[in-house]
Design a protein around this motif. Structure first.
Motif, PDB file in Angstrom:
ATOM      1  N   GLU A  61      37.670  45.463  27.108  1.00  0.00           N
ATOM      2  CA  GLU A  61      38.289  45.504  28.436  1.00  0.00           C
ATOM      3  C   GLU A  61      38.778  46.915  28.766  1.00  0.00           C
ATOM      4  O   GLU A  61      38.640  47.381  29.909  1.00  0.00           O
ATOM      5  CB  GLU A  61      39.450  44.508  28.495  1.00  0.00           C
ATOM      6  CG  GLU A  61      38.989  43.051  28.464  1.00  0.00           C
ATOM      7  CD  GLU A  61      40.150  42.078  28.301  1.00  0.00           C
ATOM      8  OE1 GLU A  61      41.324  42.548  28.295  1.00  0.00           O
ATOM      9  OE2 GLU A  61      39.903  40.865  28.180  1.00  0.00           O
ATOM     10  N   TYR A  62      39.341  47.588  27.770  1.00  0.00           N
ATOM     11  CA  TYR A  62      39.824  48.961  27.979  1.00  0.00           C
ATOM     12  C   TYR A  62      38.665  49.893  28.334  1.00  0.00           C
ATOM     13  O   TYR A  62      38.749  50.666  29.309  1.00  0.00           O
ATOM     14  CB  TYR A  62      40.557  49.446  26.734  1.00  0.00           C
ATOM     15  CG  TYR A  62      40.804  50.936  26.726  1.00  0.00           C
ATOM     16  CD1 TYR A  62      41.672  51.541  27.628  1.00  0.00           C
ATOM     17  CD2 TYR A  62      40.144  51.752  25.790  1.00  0.00           C
ATOM     18  CE1 TYR A  62      41.891  52.905  27.618  1.00  0.00           C
ATOM     19  CE2 TYR A  62      40.365  53.120  25.775  1.00  0.00           C
ATOM     20  CZ  TYR A  62      41.234  53.692  26.687  1.00  0.00           C
ATOM     21  OH  TYR A  62      41.441  55.042  26.683  1.00  0.00           O
ATOM     22  N   LEU A  63      37.577  49.829  27.563  1.00  0.00           N
ATOM     23  CA  LEU A  63      36.433  50.708  27.820  1.00  0.00           C
ATOM     24  C   LEU A  63      35.803  50.415  29.175  1.00  0.00           C
ATOM     25  O   LEU A  63      35.429  51.333  29.915  1.00  0.00           O
ATOM     26  CB  LEU A  63      35.398  50.547  26.706  1.00  0.00           C
ATOM     27  CG  LEU A  63      35.818  51.066  25.318  1.00  0.00           C
ATOM     28  CD1 LEU A  63      34.748  50.735  24.283  1.00  0.00           C
ATOM     29  CD2 LEU A  63      36.074  52.572  25.351  1.00  0.00           C
ATOM     30  N   GLU A  64      35.699  49.143  29.512  1.00  0.00           N
ATOM     31  CA  GLU A  64      35.105  48.788  30.810  1.00  0.00           C
ATOM     32  C   GLU A  64      35.992  49.234  31.964  1.00  0.00           C
ATOM     33  O   GLU A  64      35.495  49.584  33.042  1.00  0.00           O
ATOM     34  CB  GLU A  64      34.867  47.273  30.852  1.00  0.00           C
ATOM     35  CG  GLU A  64      33.719  46.841  29.931  1.00  0.00           C
ATOM     36  CD  GLU A  64      33.662  45.330  29.706  1.00  0.00           C
ATOM     37  OE1 GLU A  64      34.476  44.607  30.339  1.00  0.00           O
ATOM     38  OE2 GLU A  64      32.821  44.882  28.914  1.00  0.00           O
ATOM     39  N   SER A  65      37.312  49.245  31.734  1.00  0.00           N
ATOM     40  CA  SER A  65      38.230  49.720  32.789  1.00  0.00           C
ATOM     41  C   SER A  65      38.039  51.207  33.062  1.00  0.00           C
ATOM     42  O   SER A  65      38.369  51.693  34.142  1.00  0.00           O
ATOM     43  CB  SER A  65      39.683  49.433  32.383  1.00  0.00           C
ATOM     44  OG  SER A  65      40.107  50.314  31.341  1.00  0.00           O
ATOM     45  N   LEU A  66      37.484  51.928  32.058  1.00  0.00           N
ATOM     46  CA  LEU A  66      37.217  53.363  32.223  1.00  0.00           C
ATOM     47  C   LEU A  66      35.829  53.613  32.800  1.00  0.00           C
ATOM     48  O   LEU A  66      35.431  54.774  32.990  1.00  0.00           O
ATOM     49  CB  LEU A  66      37.348  54.075  30.871  1.00  0.00           C
ATOM     50  CG  LEU A  66      38.719  54.027  30.193  1.00  0.00           C
ATOM     51  CD1 LEU A  66      38.658  54.720  28.834  1.00  0.00           C
ATOM     52  CD2 LEU A  66      39.789  54.672  31.068  1.00  0.00           C
ATOM     53  N   GLY A  67      35.091  52.528  33.056  1.00  0.00           N
ATOM     54  CA  GLY A  67      33.747  52.675  33.606  1.00  0.00           C
ATOM     55  C   GLY A  67      32.676  52.854  32.561  1.00  0.00           C
ATOM     56  O   GLY A  67      31.561  53.299  32.870  1.00  0.00           O
ATOM     57  N   ALA A  68      32.980  52.515  31.325  1.00  0.00           N
ATOM     58  CA  ALA A  68      31.992  52.659  30.243  1.00  0.00           C
ATOM     59  C   ALA A  68      30.810  51.732  30.481  1.00  0.00           C
ATOM     60  O   ALA A  68      30.963  50.605  30.959  1.00  0.00           O
ATOM     61  CB  ALA A  68      32.646  52.357  28.898  1.00  0.00           C
ATOM     62  N   SER A 102      44.806  49.192  19.803  1.00  0.00           N
ATOM     63  CA  SER A 102      44.445  49.641  21.151  1.00  0.00           C
ATOM     64  C   SER A 102      44.929  51.068  21.406  1.00  0.00           C
ATOM     65  O   SER A 102      44.236  51.875  22.050  1.00  0.00           O
ATOM     66  CB  SER A 102      45.017  48.688  22.198  1.00  0.00           C
ATOM     67  OG  SER A 102      46.425  48.577  22.050  1.00  0.00           O
ATOM     68  N   ASP A 103      46.104  51.400  20.880  1.00  0.00           N
ATOM     69  CA  ASP A 103      46.613  52.767  21.036  1.00  0.00           C
ATOM     70  C   ASP A 103      45.753  53.765  20.274  1.00  0.00           C
ATOM     71  O   ASP A 103      45.541  54.896  20.725  1.00  0.00           O
ATOM     72  CB  ASP A 103      48.056  52.851  20.535  1.00  0.00           C
ATOM     73  CG  ASP A 103      49.032  52.085  21.421  1.00  0.00           C
ATOM     74  OD1 ASP A 103      48.663  51.763  22.564  1.00  0.00           O
ATOM     75  OD2 ASP A 103      50.159  51.803  20.961  1.00  0.00           O
ATOM     76  N   ALA A 104      45.256  53.364  19.134  1.00  0.00           N
ATOM     77  CA  ALA A 104      44.421  54.252  18.322  1.00  0.00           C
ATOM     78  C   ALA A 104      43.123  54.589  19.051  1.00  0.00           C
ATOM     79  O   ALA A 104      42.681  55.749  19.078  1.00  0.00           O
ATOM     80  CB  ALA A 104      44.132  53.596  16.980  1.00  0.00           C
ATOM     81  N   LEU A 105      42.490  53.589  19.668  1.00  0.00           N
ATOM     82  CA  LEU A 105      41.257  53.846  20.410  1.00  0.00           C
ATOM     83  C   LEU A 105      41.542  54.723  21.625  1.00  0.00           C
ATOM     84  O   LEU A 105      40.782  55.649  21.927  1.00  0.00           O
ATOM     85  CB  LEU A 105      40.613  52.526  20.854  1.00  0.00           C
ATOM     86  CG  LEU A 105      39.330  52.678  21.680  1.00  0.00           C
ATOM     87  CD1 LEU A 105      38.260  53.444  20.899  1.00  0.00           C
ATOM     88  CD2 LEU A 105      38.807  51.321  22.132  1.00  0.00           C
ATOM     89  N   ARG A 106      42.625  54.426  22.295  1.00  0.00           N
ATOM     90  CA  ARG A 106      42.979  55.211  23.479  1.00  0.00           C
ATOM     91  C   ARG A 106      43.165  56.691  23.112  1.00  0.00           C
ATOM     92  O   ARG A 106      42.670  57.586  23.814  1.00  0.00           O
ATOM     93  CB  ARG A 106      44.259  54.661  24.104  1.00  0.00           C
ATOM     94  CG  ARG A 106      44.614  55.335  25.438  1.00  0.00           C
ATOM     95  CD  ARG A 106      45.831  54.670  26.098  1.00  0.00           C
ATOM     96  NE  ARG A 106      45.486  53.320  26.556  1.00  0.00           N
ATOM     97  CZ  ARG A 106      45.898  52.193  25.978  1.00  0.00           C
ATOM     98  NH1 ARG A 106      46.664  52.257  24.895  1.00  0.00           N
ATOM     99  NH2 ARG A 106      45.553  51.027  26.465  1.00  0.00           N
ATOM    100  N   ALA A 107      43.809  56.954  21.984  1.00  0.00           N
ATOM    101  CA  ALA A 107      44.012  58.340  21.549  1.00  0.00           C
ATOM    102  C   ALA A 107      42.681  59.015  21.247  1.00  0.00           C
ATOM    103  O   ALA A 107      42.469  60.196  21.600  1.00  0.00           O
ATOM    104  CB  ALA A 107      44.912  58.365  20.316  1.00  0.00           C
ATOM    105  N   ALA A 108      41.769  58.295  20.622  1.00  0.00           N
ATOM    106  CA  ALA A 108      40.460  58.863  20.298  1.00  0.00           C
ATOM    107  C   ALA A 108      39.682  59.186  21.568  1.00  0.00           C
ATOM    108  O   ALA A 108      39.035  60.260  21.666  1.00  0.00           O
ATOM    109  CB  ALA A 108      39.679  57.882  19.424  1.00  0.00           C
ATOM    110  N   VAL A 109      39.730  58.309  22.557  1.00  0.00           N
ATOM    111  CA  VAL A 109      39.008  58.527  23.814  1.00  0.00           C
ATOM    112  C   VAL A 109      39.587  59.715  24.569  1.00  0.00           C
ATOM    113  O   VAL A 109      38.852  60.547  25.136  1.00  0.00           O
ATOM    114  CB  VAL A 109      39.048  57.237  24.679  1.00  0.00           C
ATOM    115  CG1 VAL A 109      38.566  57.527  26.103  1.00  0.00           C
ATOM    116  CG2 VAL A 109      38.214  56.145  24.032  1.00  0.00           C
TER     117      VAL A 109
END
Length: 882
Positions: free
Chosen positions: A857-864, A829-836
């Motif tokens: 869930e992380y991407l949807e929380s960003l409005g993806a 999850s940290d790796a994806l967050r860094a890429a985004v």
């Protein structure tokens, strides 16, 4: 440390089809200690003791194709592991089981072996293997062993592992119709069939009989009360709880009377034709050993008949005769019993057509009542009765009377079963003549039995055998479609999950409730009933027991096949999507051919009228085709691989000019344009074109109409976790489960078609893959990606933390990739967050994940937003902007 004996390390039981055999086998791992390189001919006296104890080994072929092959190997020099395999099989054979298949292989130098051997009775197989190890260890020490004692013990143990005679007869009848059989536990409970129409049966008790009905039938007084309400003749009687009450009721009713437990079975504690108070007291004391409540009822004079009711008809009638012997003027009663019991048709319990007669307190009391003892010598022709009841379980015999029962008596029997609510019932009738109405002759129904034994009808001592097992299976499965349960099993290296999802979705449009197992969970219809990787045999078995489903689509993974075999018997369609070098180096799979051999089981275990779906472009398909015994369906894209498709008679499913077509003999059918299949992203995702071809092949084999297949492929657009594309703040993120070189290759190829400014990879692989596969993927990523973030799976699968990431990093750097553009962030999850967080407009981030939901869930929380349906338009827009 080497030992001087054989030690058992582990067992694996394969009750169904497996990579070793299509029959049940056990796999035993043994350590043969210091005898790893010592042949048995060099162990003093071993071979001689072995052949003396097991003379049947002299004729074993041992793979040489002629009798005596094993003896030749023994004399020339063979090893303990190999000998152990033969002894286990020989001991089972000596106990009456026709088992032949065995295999012994060195597992670990120099003394750890695995043995695979066939079994028919699980308890027998396990106990024989343990006994064989003990015996061979004794021979190693130079000790003799009494083999007969072992066989006696093993015979008794094996009986406990056998199905009862009634259940066994029903199972054999079900097998004739190719109805799948699943034994549950080690008793006589079995499941017949799969899914909605599957049935549970134990002996002749079915899942249609309610607990209340079963309880009613075991309460003899309540049974009589209910039957009386229906004007069915029963003997008058009362329940008592003391000797005094028994005597009082007997005198009130009028002698002779019958005494029996009010909730007994198998004739235990039943005493007939009692005429004195003393007889009643003695009978009460014996009967009270089986129940607190005792029935005292009027004795009905006549012969003892058992009427078998199955559904709404009488299927068999037998007159039951009590256990007896006939004098010859020479032998005592005890000796005559031994002579009768020597009949090979008599067993200790229910394992044979008849049961051995037992001289116990009941029979001795009856003898004493008639002025005899077990040491008396009856006159020639004198019949000595040893039981008052005619139950087979106490040594009785039976005469078939099915053809002579009066129709009125048959109707009374059916009415009695219906009154209690039992679908399969044993109706006990006492009558002078069963061919005359009991309402006219003074006969009566004395008991209604749940789970009646059927040995007396299958194997009467006199008269015509009646195949009542067939009647029972007819009752359980009145129509062929009740047990014709469609199964599709899908295996392969890549594309399994997408393929099963497609098939599952289309079959659902046919009005069926379809079950599905996959790496993402188990589904009934569209409802997930169990999340997680459910691609193994246990998940398959669980799904097939579900009473809601009409069909099943099973993702069948390599690991499950190797470790547990198949979770079903035969599929209607077996599918292999492809074979690539994933998992090589695991579970004894060292080559692509080994992997193909394992996965071939899925297309071998197919019904005679079924189909095997194979990828014509896969290099292993020609080898797999040699193992296929059913109709092959070969799929391919665009160019026909003639070296495969033209060498076999097959159905072809392929793409031509952007359309999926089926060529079956002289006819060619158009199915759907590839561009109309959402998961192909307008034809951009090549692997999903292949998956669609595999699904079309399977669906066509099942007889699904072409328009339904087409509508299904058009309407399936939620391929969760596979090429899922999200749009976020001017850049996109793709989530996919690529976990091997072939999967990465498809992802990279698809990304190039989608277009991007920068391609950012968040990469990793499961720890149980080979180092070489990781290096290959690392090099592939170095060539394709602009920026790389290396992460690790939470489940390291035997690796040390950082080990997988280190292999990737080294491979990427050695390929000349910029060190400043590659980072290790172990947590997914940290790796994806860094890429985004570092993404720019026009970037495409590719995340090859282990666990999907937290990332979504992380991407949807960003409005993806899900950009998957717009992927083709996205590509065109990007190209215009570029």
């Amino acid at each position: 440390m080497e030992t001087d004996k054989i030690s058992i390390w582990d067992y694996t039981i394969f009750p169904g089809r497996n990579i070793y055999s299509h029959r049940p086998v056990m796999k035993m791992i043994v350590d043969i200690g210091k005898y790893g390189d010592i042949p048995t001919k060099d162990i003093k006296g071993f071979n001689e003791k072995l052949i003396k104890a097991f003379p049947g080994l002299r004729t074993n072929c041992c793979g040489l194709g002629y009798e005596g092959g094993f003896l030749e190997k023994l004399k020339a020099g063979t090893y303990l592991g190999h000998v152990l395999e033969h002894v286990i099989l020989e001991m089972q054979y000596m106990l009456g089981y026709d088992v032949r298949y065995g295999k012994t292989r060195l597992l670990k130098e120099p003394n750890v072996y695995y043995l695979v051997f066939e079994y028919k009775n699980e308890v027998c197989g396990l106990e024989c293997s343990k006994a064989a190890v003990f015996i061979l260890n004794s021979f190693i020490r130079g000790e003799d062993v009494n083999i007969d004692e072992f066989l006696d013990y093993l015979r008794r143990a094996s009986q406990d592992g056998e199905l009862g005679p009634s259940t066994s007869a029903i199972v054999e009848e079900a097998k004739k119709r190719h109805i799948p059989i699943t034994r549950i536990g080690h008793e006589s409970l079995v499941r017949l069939g799969y899914g909605r129409h599957s049935r549970l049966i134990e002996s002749t008790l079915t899942d249609a009989t309610s607990c209340i009905s079963a309880d009613l039938s075991s309460n003899k007084q309540l049974t009589k009360a209910l039957l009386s309400e229906h004007k069915i003749p029963v003997p008058y009687g009362k329940v008592v709880f003391s000797e005094i009450s028994a005597v009082m009721v007997a005198n009130q009713i009028g002698m002779p009377v019958v005494i029996k437990p009010y909730d007994g079975n198998q004739g235990k504690g039943v005493f007939l034709n009692l005429k004195t108070n003393e007889e009643i007291k003695e009978a009460y004391r014996e009967a009270s050993k089986f129940s607190n409540g005792i029935i005292v009822e009027k004795f009905v004079k006549g012969r003892d008949f058992r009427i078998l009711v199955v559904g709404d008809k009488v299927c068999a009638v037998a007159e039951r005769l009590p256990a007896s012997v006939t004098g010859d003027g020479k032998h005592t009663i005890k000796e005559l019993v031994d002579i009768v019991n020597s009949d090979e048709n008599r067993g200790e319990s229910h394992e044979k057509a008849l049961t051995k007669i037992k001289l116990d307190s009941v029979s001795r009391n009856l003898l004493r009542k008639n002025g005899l003892t077990e040491d008396s010598i009856p006159e020639p022709g004198q019949v000595v009765v040893l039981r008052q009841n005619g139950n087979l379980s106490t040594g009785g015999t039976a005469i078939d009377c099915t053809d002579i029962i009066h129709p009125e008596n048959a109707q009374l029997a059916v009415s009695a079963a219906k009154a209690i609510g039992i679908d399969i019932a044993g109706i006990d009738v006492v009558a002078e003549d069963i061919s005359k109405p009991i309402t006219e002759t003074g006969g009566a129904i004395v008991e209604v039995n749940t789970a009646p034994g059927i040995r007396m009808h299958l194997y009467p001592s006199v008269g015509k055998p009646r195949n009542v097992a067939k009647d029972i299976v007819d009752l359980l499965f009145p129509k062929e479609e009740d047990y014709n349960f469609p199964i599709v099993s899908v295996t392969g290296t890549n594309g399994k999950t997408t393929t099963v999802r497609l098939i599952h979705h289309v079959l659902g449009l046919c009005g069926k409730t379809v079950g599905m197992t996959s790496t993402s969970g188990t589904y009934v219809g569209n409802k997930c009933i169990c999340r997680g990787d459910n691609s193994g045999p246990i998940s398959a078995k669980t799904l097939l027991s579900n009473k809601e489903i009409d069909a099943a689509v099973l993702e069948t993974a390599r690991g499950g096949i190797v470790r547990g075999g198949l979770g079903y018997d035969l599929a209607d369609v077996g599918v292999i999507t492809n074979i690539t070098g994933d998992h090589i180096g695991l579970d004894g799979i060292n080559t692509l051919e080994d992997l193909a051999f394992v996965k071939s089981l899925v297309v071998e275990a197919v019904k005679e009228n079924g189909a095997a779906v194979l990828n014509a472009e896969d290099s292993m398909t020609p080898k797999i085709l040699k193992r296929v015994k059913v109709r092959p369906i070969l799929f391919y894209k665009d160019e026909e691989p003639t070296q495969v498709t033209r060498t076999v008679d097959c159905v072809k499913v392929f793409t031509k000019n952007g359309t999926i077509k089926i060529k079956d003999g002289a006819k060619t059918l158009d199915v759907i344009d590839v561009s109309d299949i959402p998961i192909t992203c307008g034809g951009l995702i090549e692997c999903n074109i292949e998956n669609s071809l595999a699904a079309v092949s399977a669906l066509y084999a099942l007889g699904v109409p072409i328009p339904v297949i087409s509508d299904g492929l058009k309407s399936f657009d939620d391929n969760k976790g596979r090429f899922n594309l999200y749009k976020l703040n001017g850049f996109r993120v793709m989530l996919d489960y690529g976990h091997n070189p072939a999967g990465y290759r498809q992802v990279i190829k698809t990304c190039k078609k989608l277009g991007y400014n920068r391609l950012i990879g968040v990469i990793g692989m499961p720890g149980d893959r080979q180092d070489s596969a990781m290096r290959t993927v690392g090099e592939m990523c170095a060539e394709a990606f602009t920026r790389i973030i290396i992460k690790e799976d939470e489940d390291l699968r035997g690796r040390k933390r950082g080990e997988v990431a280190g292999i990737f990093y080294d491979a990427i750097i050695k390929k000349g990739f910029d060190r400043n553009a590659v980072t290790i962030i172990e947590k997914e999850s940290d790796a994806l967050r860094a890429a985004v967080e570092e993404a720019r407009s026009g970037d495409l981030i590719v995340m090859l994940y282990e666990k999907l939901e937290p990332l979504q869930e992380y991407l949807e929380s960003l409005g993806a937003k899900n950009a998957f349906p717009l992927a083709v338009q996205e590509k065109k827009t990007f190209e215009l902007l570029a």
